[in-house]
Design a protein around this motif. Structure first.
Motif, mmCIF file in Angstrom:
data_model
loop_
_atom_site.group_PDB
_atom_site.id
_atom_site.type_symbol
_atom_site.label_atom_id
_atom_site.label_comp_id
_atom_site.label_asym_id
_atom_site.label_seq_id
_atom_site.Cartn_x
_atom_site.Cartn_y
_atom_site.Cartn_z
ATOM 1 N N ALA A 7 -42.718 9.523 -1.933
ATOM 2 C CA ALA A 7 -42.966 8.616 -3.056
ATOM 3 C C ALA A 7 -42.034 7.405 -3.025
ATOM 4 N N GLY A 8 -41.250 7.281 -1.962
ATOM 5 C CA GLY A 8 -40.362 6.128 -1.829
ATOM 6 C C GLY A 8 -39.031 6.300 -2.544
ATOM 7 N N GLY A 9 -38.576 7.538 -2.655
ATOM 8 C CA GLY A 9 -37.318 7.791 -3.341
ATOM 9 C C GLY A 9 -36.399 8.685 -2.538
ATOM 10 N N GLU A 10 -35.390 9.184 -3.225
ATOM 11 C CA GLU A 10 -34.391 10.048 -2.588
ATOM 12 C C GLU A 10 -33.921 11.053 -3.637
ATOM 13 N N TYR A 11 -33.757 12.313 -3.226
ATOM 14 C CA TYR A 11 -33.275 13.349 -4.141
ATOM 15 C C TYR A 11 -31.957 13.886 -3.611
ATOM 16 N N ARG A 12 -30.955 13.947 -4.495
ATOM 17 C CA ARG A 12 -29.637 14.451 -4.099
ATOM 18 C C ARG A 12 -29.052 15.325 -5.199
ATOM 19 N N VAL A 13 -28.192 16.217 -4.780
ATOM 20 C CA VAL A 13 -27.406 17.005 -5.712
ATOM 21 C C VAL A 13 -26.005 16.405 -5.688
ATOM 22 N N VAL A 14 -25.482 16.101 -6.885
ATOM 23 C CA VAL A 14 -24.184 15.428 -6.976
ATOM 24 C C VAL A 14 -23.335 16.131 -8.028
ATOM 25 N N LYS A 15 -22.032 16.197 -7.752
ATOM 26 C CA LYS A 15 -21.115 16.765 -8.744
ATOM 27 C C LYS A 15 -21.113 15.867 -9.978
ATOM 28 N N ASN A 16 -21.073 16.494 -11.125
ATOM 29 C CA ASN A 16 -21.166 15.755 -12.383
ATOM 30 C C ASN A 16 -20.059 14.715 -12.554
ATOM 31 N N THR A 17 -18.825 15.073 -12.210
ATOM 32 C CA THR A 17 -17.726 14.102 -12.372
ATOM 33 C C THR A 17 -17.927 12.899 -11.472
ATOM 34 N N LEU A 18 -18.341 13.133 -10.242
ATOM 35 C CA LEU A 18 -18.577 12.011 -9.318
ATOM 36 C C LEU A 18 -19.757 11.170 -9.795
ATOM 37 N N LEU A 19 -20.766 11.819 -10.348
ATOM 38 C CA LEU A 19 -21.934 11.104 -10.864
ATOM 39 C C LEU A 19 -21.555 10.229 -12.055
ATOM 40 N N ARG A 20 -20.709 10.745 -12.937
ATOM 41 C CA ARG A 20 -20.252 9.954 -14.094
ATOM 42 C C ARG A 20 -19.452 8.735 -13.638
ATOM 43 N N ILE A 21 -18.556 8.945 -12.675
ATOM 44 C CA ILE A 21 -17.721 7.844 -12.175
ATOM 45 C C ILE A 21 -18.596 6.805 -11.478
ATOM 46 N N ALA A 22 -19.516 7.259 -10.640
ATOM 47 C CA ALA A 22 -20.356 6.344 -9.862
ATOM 48 C C ALA A 22 -21.317 5.556 -10.742
ATOM 49 N N SER A 23 -21.809 6.166 -11.813
ATOM 50 C CA SER A 23 -22.818 5.499 -12.641
ATOM 51 C C SER A 23 -22.214 4.526 -13.649
ATOM 52 N N SER A 24 -20.943 4.687 -13.971
ATOM 53 C CA SER A 24 -20.350 3.792 -14.984
ATOM 54 C C SER A 24 -20.298 2.361 -14.458
ATOM 55 N N GLY A 25 -20.769 1.437 -15.306
ATOM 56 C CA GLY A 25 -20.786 0.024 -14.942
ATOM 57 C C GLY A 25 -21.970 -0.384 -14.088
ATOM 58 N N THR A 26 -22.962 0.502 -13.927
ATOM 59 C CA THR A 26 -24.168 0.194 -13.149
ATOM 60 C C THR A 26 -25.391 0.322 -14.062
ATOM 61 N N PRO A 27 -26.563 -0.099 -13.585
ATOM 62 C CA PRO A 27 -27.765 0.097 -14.405
ATOM 63 C C PRO A 27 -28.074 1.573 -14.684
ATOM 64 N N ALA A 28 -27.461 2.476 -13.949
ATOM 65 C CA ALA A 28 -27.702 3.913 -14.127
ATOM 66 C C ALA A 28 -26.758 4.532 -15.161
ATOM 67 N N GLU A 29 -25.933 3.745 -15.804
ATOM 68 C CA GLU A 29 -24.961 4.285 -16.766
ATOM 69 C C GLU A 29 -25.608 5.077 -17.903
ATOM 70 N N PRO A 30 -26.789 4.692 -18.415
ATOM 71 C CA PRO A 30 -27.393 5.465 -19.503
ATOM 72 C C PRO A 30 -27.698 6.926 -19.152
#
Length: 177
Positions: free
Chosen positions: A47-70
């Motif tokens: 479908a033109g995407g990517e699926y990953r499993v990510v640690k919650n803390t790393l996901l919170r840090i990575a998403s802050s300040g990006t369009p994915a923050e919500p």
């Protein structure tokens, strides 16, 4: 266990992907078998995407300040993310269909172009027609008024020609008497 350098590289990579992605879907995958996980990854890739499993803390840090923050409000427990690079509607369809077939996959929410979307919103997104169909419908709407104008002008000209033809036939009939 990841080293600090590996974690920093992963956060940097995720930030870049969040900037590039049109939507990021958050799922809970607890109870999925390895085969089901591989099947999900394959369908998401198609479908033109990517699926990953990510640690919650790393996901919170990575998403802050990006369009994915919500999406931070949807992060809890075992978390998997699906990134839509092309068409978020197509990926939403894949995820909702897979979740119906496999109860272990739960859609928690998403960040769609910087805005949070609840699980019900993902289901509504999945019911939309594909992008190509929406564009075709829009083109049809834009094309309809000029086409009607051309048809109207052609009808006026056609009616005028019928009147001229009737006058010609009447004169011919009068002249023939």
């Amino acid at each position: 266990m990841l080293t600090r350098a590996q974690k920093e590289a992963l956060v940097k990579s995720l930030r870049e992907k969040f900037e590039e992605a049109q939507a990021v879907f958050v799922t809970s995958f607890k109870g999925l078998t390895a085969n089901e996980s591989n099947e999900l990854r394959k369908k998401v890739r198609e479908a033109g995407g990517e699926y990953r499993v990510v640690k919650n803390t790393l996901l919170r840090i990575a998403s802050s300040g990006t369009p994915a923050e919500p999406l931070q409000q949807f992060i809890e427990g075992p978390t998997g993310i699906a990134l839509a690079y092309k068409d978020p509607v197509a990926l939403a369809k894949v995820l909702t269909e897979f979740a119906k077939e496999h109860e272990a996959l739960i859609l928690r929410g998403a960040a769609l172009q910087g805005k949070p979307v609840e699980a019900k919103g993902i289901e509504a997104l999945a019911k939309l027609p594909p992008r190509e169909v929406l564009l075709a419908q829009l083109l049809g709407l834009l094309q309809a008024p000029p086409a009607r104008l051309v048809q109207l002008l052609a009808n006026v000209l056609r009616s005028f020609l019928y009147v001229l033809k009737a006058i010609e036939e009447k004169k011919r009939a009068e002249g023939g008497q």
